[in-house]
Design an enzyme around this catalytic site. Structure first.
Site, short mmCIF file in Angstrom:
data_model
loop_
_atom_site.label_atom_id
_atom_site.label_comp_id
_atom_site.label_asym_id
_atom_site.label_seq_id
_atom_site.Cartn_x
_atom_site.Cartn_y
_atom_site.Cartn_z
N ASP A 1 44.10 40.04 42.19
CA ASP A 1 43.13 40.80 42.60
C ASP A 1 43.37 41.24 44.07
O ASP A 1 43.51 40.52 44.98
CB ASP A 1 41.60 40.17 42.40
CG ASP A 1 40.38 41.00 43.06
OD1 ASP A 1 40.67 42.16 43.54
OD2 ASP A 1 39.21 40.60 42.64
N HIS A 2 43.79 42.56 44.10
CA HIS A 2 44.32 43.09 45.40
C HIS A 2 43.47 42.93 46.33
O HIS A 2 43.71 42.95 47.35
CB HIS A 2 44.92 44.60 45.24
CG HIS A 2 43.78 45.55 45.19
ND1 HIS A 2 43.11 46.04 44.06
CD2 HIS A 2 43.08 46.04 46.22
CE1 HIS A 2 42.09 46.99 44.22
NE2 HIS A 2 42.51 47.04 45.64
N HIS B 1 36.55 42.14 42.40
CA HIS B 1 36.45 42.55 43.97
C HIS B 1 35.12 41.82 44.61
O HIS B 1 35.27 40.89 45.29
CB HIS B 1 36.46 43.99 44.15
CG HIS B 1 37.63 44.76 43.87
ND1 HIS B 1 38.89 44.14 43.26
CD2 HIS B 1 37.90 45.90 43.41
CE1 HIS B 1 39.74 44.94 42.91
NE2 HIS B 1 38.99 45.97 42.95
#
Length: 515
Positions: free
Chosen positions: A204-205, A267
């Site tokens: 998950d960036h 996120h």
């Protein structure tokens, strides 16, 4: 002084210098499935290029793109170069590219077919000889989520779920990780049939963003915050992920996903965990991830018959954003004219543990809002009594600590202060830390940090299997309730969401912040 004594005196300094040196990963090949897609050219290869430019990659390194699109090695390299020159304008170096691009290769093939993997395995063996990559393999799944299980199965059948000649094999999986709890469990089972959990990196960036990581630094390296980081002092927490853009060309994807799956499940839930977690015993993968999972387990289940008391959804209609008139969601390309897909979500979450009992976490995300902003706002209880006159404190608000993730990264603390003058007027002012001015070093791109950690074998900023399932478990009642609804509240583009979202907080005597 003897030579031995001189060496003894300087040894601590040498060790300190060595500790400050950046770690360089072992030689490796990274294979990108779905390499003709946007993510490879826009994020992955630019991040790897930046690592090469910063001398953080080993010389014995290679990238193999794999996709159905027919391309030669040179055509693939040229496509990536064009994207790099666009996204790294002013920072592109021909010399770095010449060295970096010599390790870029491309194979065309159908990821469903076993013969593709036989060809890939043979090619990787050749690269071990040519690039000296020592049998270390990273398989990055940037393909369609519907292909994840198939790709993993084919890798396992081809014997590529283990490194060659003592090397390692690691698997990277992009979001979305499943569509709901059942599919996430099924995907975990499919993957773990061939890869051990220690080999799996669910990415998950957001966790690679410097300011998201700074939540941990803020909490656990400052003695003034942690003692008040609890329900005794915190009135509530607001997490906002706002976008001013619409769905653009992603209409078909958004029709399948919606804001709840696209943003909240990954996120937002990760940011919630970092904000609410207990102090880990060490900053290592198992310690950090264990505390995050505890937050998800402590989240209060949302009763299916009371979803509207905890969750609000909305869909943007036509309106004005930054002085420009824009279409509504139903007028976007590849969106059904009667779509009920949500482009806005607001949630109220309670974490029922000793630290947070009774403290609501308000979450919201949406497209076509007035501005792009991501922030975590911790609002403290107001002072129980002030000795000043009511007139003298009209401009005074409760203390709020805000971590700004984007676009202007930083930290802000709202405090009360006397207004200059002969009277005694108290008003709220902000104490600001702006990353761009406080630190000379430019923050690395999120993928740059995560890809380096991946190659170093550090899974701290990646998601564990029970984390992914825990986030879905919280949202499951909401998804079920919304799946049966044929009407959805709308909000004009350029506003802060539907009226129902304001009412969600108004019922509790609170209101949303304006970032």
């Amino acid at each position: 002084m003897t030579q031995t004594q001189a060496k003894a005196r300087t040894l601590p300094d040498v060790l300190k210098d060595e500790a400050r040196l950046p770690s360089i990963p072992e030689p490796a090949v990274i294979v990108i499935f779905g390499a003709s897609g946007d993510l490879t050219a826009r994020k992955l290869v630019p991040a790897l290029y930046d690592l090469a430019q910063g001398r953080r990659l080993p010389m014995q390194f290679a990238i193999v793109g794999l996709s159905r699109t027919e391309m030669s090695h040179d055509e693939f390299r040229e496509r990536l170069r064009e994207a790099l020159e666009k996204h790294r304008s002013g920072r592109f170096s021909d010399d770095v590219w010449e060295s970096f691009s010599r390790g870029i290769f491309y194979l065309s093939g159908d990821s469903k077919k076993p013969e593709t993997y036989r060809e890939l395995k043979g090619f990787l063996g050749e690269l071990d000889e040519e690039r000296k990559t020592r049998g270390n393999r990273i398989f990055y799944l940037s393909a369609s989520p519907s292909l994840f299980s198939t790709i993993v199965e084919r890798l396992g059948e081809a014997g590529m779920n283990e490194g060659e000649e003592g090397g390692y094999a690691r698997l990277v999986i992009e979001k979305p990780f499943g569509r709901d709890l059942a599919s996430a469990k099924e995907l975990n089972a499919d993957i773990q049939r061939y890869f051990e959990e220690g080999q799996i990196y669910r990415i998950d960036h957001y966790l690679g963003k410097e300011t998201v990581q700074n939540i941990l630094a803020l909490r656990f390296s400052n003695g003034i915050f942690e003692p008040v980081w609890n329900q005794h002092y915190v009135d509530h927490v607001q997490i906002t992920v706002a976008e001013d853009l619409g769905v653009g060309t992603r209409g078909a994807f958004y029709e399948e996903a919606g804001a709840l799956r696209d943003i909240v499940q990954n996120h937002v839930m990760q940011v919630l965990c970092l904000t609410a977690m207990e102090p880990p015993v060490a900053f290592d993968a198992e310690s950090v991830r264990e505390e995050k999972v505890k937050v998800l387990k402590a989240a209060r289940p949302i009763p299916e018959g009371e979803v509207d008391q905890y969750a609000v959804r909305g869909q943007y209609a036509s309106g004005w954003v930054w002085g420009e008139e824009v279409d509504g969601y139903r007028e976007e390309e590849k969106v059904a004219p009667d779509s009920t897909t949500e482009t806005y979500v607001a949630l109220k979450v309670f974490v029922d543990n000793w630290r947070w009992a009774g403290t609501p976490f308000y979450i919201r995300t949406g497209k076509r809002l007035p501005k792009k902003a991501t922030e975590i706002a911790i609002q403290f209880h107001p002072t129980p009594h002030t000795p000043f006159t009511r007139e003298g404190t009209e401009g005074l608000e409760p203390n709020v600590l805000v971590v700004r993730v984007q676009p202007e990264e930083g930290i802000s603390l709202k405090i009360g202060a006397k207004v200059p003058g002969s009277g005694f007027q108290v008003s709220s002012v902000n104490m600001d830390l702006v990353y761009g001015t406080a630190f000379l070093e430019e923050a690395p791109d999120a993928y740059q940090r995560l890809l380096l950690d991946l190659m170093l074998g550090d899974p701290t900023l990646f998601i564990r299997a029970d984390e992914a399932e825990g986030a879905w478990r919280i949202l499951e009642p909401v998804m079920r309730a919304w799946s049966g609804e044929r009407e959805i509240p709308s909000y004009p583009a350029g506003t802060w969401g539907p009226e129902e979202a304001d009412e969600l907080l108004r019922r509790d005597g609170r209101r949303w912040r304006r970032p």
